[in-house]
Design an enzyme around this catalytic site. Structure first.
Site, PDB file in Angstrom:
ATOM      1  N   CYS A  51     -11.065 -12.407  12.356  1.00 39.24           N
ATOM      2  CA  CYS A  51     -10.645 -13.774  12.036  1.00 39.24           C
ATOM      3  C   CYS A  51      -9.328 -14.084  12.744  1.00 39.24           C
ATOM      4  O   CYS A  51      -8.775 -13.242  13.452  1.00 39.24           O
ATOM      5  CB  CYS A  51     -10.464 -13.939  10.532  1.00 39.24           C
ATOM      6  SG  CYS A  51     -11.884 -13.395   9.565  1.00 39.24           S
TER       7      CYS A  51
ATOM      8  N   TYR B 180     -16.919 -14.127   8.541  1.00 37.02           N
ATOM      9  CA  TYR B 180     -17.655 -15.271   9.091  1.00 37.02           C
ATOM     10  C   TYR B 180     -18.988 -14.826   9.697  1.00 37.02           C
ATOM     11  O   TYR B 180     -19.057 -13.819  10.396  1.00 37.02           O
ATOM     12  CB  TYR B 180     -16.846 -15.949  10.192  1.00 37.02           C
ATOM     13  CG  TYR B 180     -15.638 -16.715   9.709  1.00 37.02           C
ATOM     14  CD1 TYR B 180     -15.776 -17.831   8.897  1.00 37.02           C
ATOM     15  CD2 TYR B 180     -14.360 -16.323  10.092  1.00 37.02           C
ATOM     16  CE1 TYR B 180     -14.661 -18.545   8.468  1.00 37.02           C
ATOM     17  CE2 TYR B 180     -13.240 -17.032   9.670  1.00 37.02           C
ATOM     18  CZ  TYR B 180     -13.394 -18.142   8.862  1.00 37.02           C
ATOM     19  OH  TYR B 180     -12.297 -18.840   8.447  1.00 37.02           O
TER      20      TYR B 180
ATOM     21  N   HIS C  50       2.688  -6.170  49.361  1.00 33.83           N
ATOM     22  CA  HIS C  50       2.070  -5.726  48.102  1.00 33.83           C
ATOM     23  C   HIS C  50       0.654  -5.221  48.382  1.00 33.83           C
ATOM     24  O   HIS C  50      -0.082  -5.852  49.135  1.00 33.83           O
ATOM     25  CB  HIS C  50       2.038  -6.900  47.116  1.00 33.83           C
ATOM     26  CG  HIS C  50       1.735  -6.511  45.698  1.00 33.83           C
ATOM     27  ND1 HIS C  50       2.404  -5.502  45.038  1.00 33.83           N
ATOM     28  CD2 HIS C  50       0.844  -7.004  44.805  1.00 33.83           C
ATOM     29  CE1 HIS C  50       1.920  -5.391  43.798  1.00 33.83           C
ATOM     30  NE2 HIS C  50       0.977  -6.291  43.640  1.00 33.83           N
TER      31      HIS C  50
ATOM     32  N   ASP D  74      -6.414 -14.439  11.378  1.00 34.30           N
ATOM     33  CA  ASP D  74      -5.276 -13.721  10.799  1.00 34.30           C
ATOM     34  C   ASP D  74      -5.654 -12.439  10.065  1.00 34.30           C
ATOM     35  O   ASP D  74      -4.795 -11.814   9.447  1.00 34.30           O
ATOM     36  CB  ASP D  74      -4.552 -14.633   9.793  1.00 34.30           C
ATOM     37  CG  ASP D  74      -4.367 -16.027  10.325  1.00 34.30           C
ATOM     38  OD1 ASP D  74      -3.690 -16.161  11.352  1.00 34.30           O
ATOM     39  OD2 ASP D  74      -4.932 -16.974   9.735  1.00 34.30           O
TER      40      ASP D  74
ATOM     41  N   ARG E 131      -2.735 -13.212  48.834  1.00 34.91           N
ATOM     42  CA  ARG E 131      -2.244 -14.011  47.713  1.00 34.91           C
ATOM     43  C   ARG E 131      -1.086 -14.872  48.190  1.00 34.91           C
ATOM     44  O   ARG E 131      -1.270 -16.040  48.491  1.00 34.91           O
ATOM     45  CB  ARG E 131      -1.836 -13.064  46.572  1.00 34.91           C
ATOM     46  CG  ARG E 131      -1.517 -13.723  45.280  1.00 34.91           C
ATOM     47  CD  ARG E 131      -1.302 -12.705  44.161  1.00 34.91           C
ATOM     48  NE  ARG E 131      -0.176 -11.803  44.380  1.00 34.91           N
ATOM     49  CZ  ARG E 131       0.238 -10.911  43.493  1.00 34.91           C
ATOM     50  NH1 ARG E 131      -0.389 -10.776  42.332  1.00 34.91           N
ATOM     51  NH2 ARG E 131       1.260 -10.132  43.742  1.00 34.91           N
TER      52      ARG E 131
ATOM     53  N   LYS F   2       8.626  -8.035  34.299  1.00 35.40           N
ATOM     54  CA  LYS F   2       8.045  -9.384  34.174  1.00 35.40           C
ATOM     55  C   LYS F   2       7.185  -9.458  32.918  1.00 35.40           C
ATOM     56  O   LYS F   2       6.797  -8.421  32.357  1.00 35.40           O
ATOM     57  CB  LYS F   2       7.211  -9.695  35.422  1.00 35.40           C
ATOM     58  CG  LYS F   2       5.998  -8.779  35.616  1.00 35.40           C
ATOM     59  CD  LYS F   2       5.384  -8.941  37.011  1.00 35.40           C
ATOM     60  CE  LYS F   2       4.202  -8.004  37.174  1.00 35.40           C
ATOM     61  NZ  LYS F   2       3.757  -7.941  38.584  1.00 35.40           N
TER      62      LYS F   2
ATOM     63  N   ARG G  11       8.633  -0.082  43.267  1.00 35.48           N
ATOM     64  CA  ARG G  11       8.539  -1.136  42.242  1.00 35.48           C
ATOM     65  C   ARG G  11       7.545  -0.769  41.142  1.00 35.48           C
ATOM     66  O   ARG G  11       6.494  -1.389  41.014  1.00 35.48           O
ATOM     67  CB  ARG G  11       8.063  -2.451  42.889  1.00 35.48           C
ATOM     68  CG  ARG G  11       8.822  -2.901  44.123  1.00 35.48           C
ATOM     69  CD  ARG G  11       8.451  -4.333  44.493  1.00 35.48           C
ATOM     70  NE  ARG G  11       7.037  -4.510  44.764  1.00 35.48           N
ATOM     71  CZ  ARG G  11       6.483  -4.620  45.975  1.00 35.48           C
ATOM     72  NH1 ARG G  11       7.243  -4.582  47.052  1.00 35.48           N
ATOM     73  NH2 ARG G  11       5.191  -4.797  46.111  1.00 35.48           N
TER      74      ARG G  11
END
Ligand SMILES: *Cc1c(COP(=O)(O)O)cnc(C)c1O
Length: 413
Positions: free
Chosen positions: A342, A295, A195, A344, A166, A68, A251
């Site tokens: 930043c 910055y 689970h 990028d 859940r 997933k 799993r």
């Protein structure tokens, strides 16, 4: 030279979302690095070995590989292929669109979709041969109606809540749920599941309590002759520490990618990290004492030093909260991230007499020579778990698949 995994025709790595082409020779053995300098390198041979060890540990139980969320950020299609070659017999995803992506790539193994569904999604499951998880009364009603109209049996897993809180039918209602399920025509009972919420903690008492409740659910299914093919409960933590939860199917998720689910579990299966996150130095400059960086001027040089700029930022998933708190590797040495991260770019303080040049590899996560930035360090800096770290690496970062020739591929030379 590392080789790169063939994925589909001519496209040799799969950045989620963006597609860049890279050159591969006729033997599929050579690749030029993608144009984007920041990549997540995915070692398919390590993934293969992790899965082999899981298969050997749990046999004769089967293994459903959990891919997933784009294989926890590693790239679902090449990972799924490798995991199946290594011995997984089934796959699991969270949503039907993730299953459809695997089908579109030609993967034919059974695919179980964990999250529930709405009535209008059922045709999508049937179209792509995806197995549903029935978790509540509404879903049971929608299933019954859809199955009555379907042209072949609808494969389902029935999920019980034994303490996770859940989704899932309350475990106490098992007999009633099974009565109603038996009245549904045209349903194939693939799995009965639950689970665990605390299997990764040192104290296993609640996990054992959940297991007892699940046993009661299994007993009810037997008494009412609901012919499930699989019973399954074990996530990575339970695979490592609770063999009594394995039944005939497990799993694993995070452990396949090379991480232990917490630092309270045993290391009963050896695991190797699959992902390395790297970039390259864009610019190097020497700065005077007192020079501010980035910055907000949150860092300034306290001595003459060398500062490198690296083209990765929070838009790639390199979180802004790592500003002034994280290290990276350059030429096998640890160097601090200085100033604010930043969108990028980040800056690294390489030290006063550093030797480095534009183009040098920067390791953000993983090994370089004898040095490493390990997952634990990343998790501590961001107060999170490995699951979130690999999932947060952005879709702007191409996944580059390496070592496919040692990952059980039949095409391997
Ligand atoms: C994600 C998931 C798993 C895998 O969990 P890991 O802790 O990564 O091994 C197993 N089962 C279900 C239902 C899940 O949602």
């Amino acid at each position: 030279m590392r080789s790169v995994a063939p994925i589909g025709k001519g496209l040799h790595f799969r950045p989620t979302g963006i597609r860049l082409s890279i050159k591969v020779d006729q033997q599929n053995q050579v690749f030029s690095k993608p144009m984007h300098p920041t990549i997540a390198e995915i070692d398919l041979a390590a993934l293969f070995r992790n899965m082999r060890r899981i298969v050997q540990r749990v046999q004769p139980s089967e293994v459903m590989a959990v891919v997933k969320a784009d294989a926890y950020g590693h790239g679902a299609v090449p990972c799924a292929r490798t995991l199946l070659r290594a011995g997984a017999t089934r796959l699991a995803v969270a949503y039907p669109a993730e299953g459809a992506e695997l089908r579109a790539a030609g993967i034919e193994a059974p695919i179980h979709v964990f999250a529930g569904y709405f009535a209008e999604q059922i045709p999508e499951f049937l179209e792509h041969h995806l197995e549903l998880t029935v978790s509540n009364d509404e879903q049971l009603r929608w299933l019954r109606d859809a199955a009555a109209r379907a042209r072949r049996p609808v494969p389902v897993h029935v999920k019980f809540d034994t303490g996770m809180g859940r989704v899932g039918f309350p475990w106490e209602q098992a007999p009633d749920v099974f009565q109603r399920l038996r009245e549904c025509p045209n349903v194939q009972f693939v799995g009965l599941m639950t689970h665990f919420s605390t299997a990764d903690e040192a104290d296993k008492s609640f996990a054992r309590e959940q297991l007892l409740r699940f046993q009661a659910v299994i007993d009810a299914a037997r008494r009412l002759h609901v012919p499930f093919q699989y019973w399954h409960a074990a996530n990575s933590a339970a695979i490592l520490d609770l063999p009594e939860t394995w039944f005939n199917l497990v799993r694993p998720g995070v452990m396949m990618y090379g991480y232990y689910p917490s630092d309270e579990v045993s290391h009963s299966v050896k695991l190797e990290p699959v992902l390395r996150w790297t970039s390259r130095i864009l610019q190097v400059k020497t700065v005077e004492p007192g020079t501010p960086v980035s910055y907000g001027r949150t860092w300034e040089a306290d001595r003459a030093t060398t500062v490198a700029t690296v083209p990765v930022g929070y838009a790639d998933g390199y979180r802004r909260s790592l500003s002034n708190r994280m290290h990276a590797l350059v030429r096998g040495r640890r160097v601090p991230v200085v100033g604010r991260v930043c969108m990028d770019m980040i800056m690294l303080d390489l030290g006063p007499d550093a030797k480095a040049a534009p183009g040098d590899e920067v390791v953000l996560l993983g090994q370089q020579g004898d040095a490493q930035i390990d997952m634990t360090e990343f998790c501590r800096a961001l107060d999170t778990i490995p699951y979130e770290i690999t999932c947060m690496i952005g879709k702007r970062v191409p996944r580059v698949f390496v070592n496919e020739d040692a990952s059980g591929s039949r095409d391997a030379r």
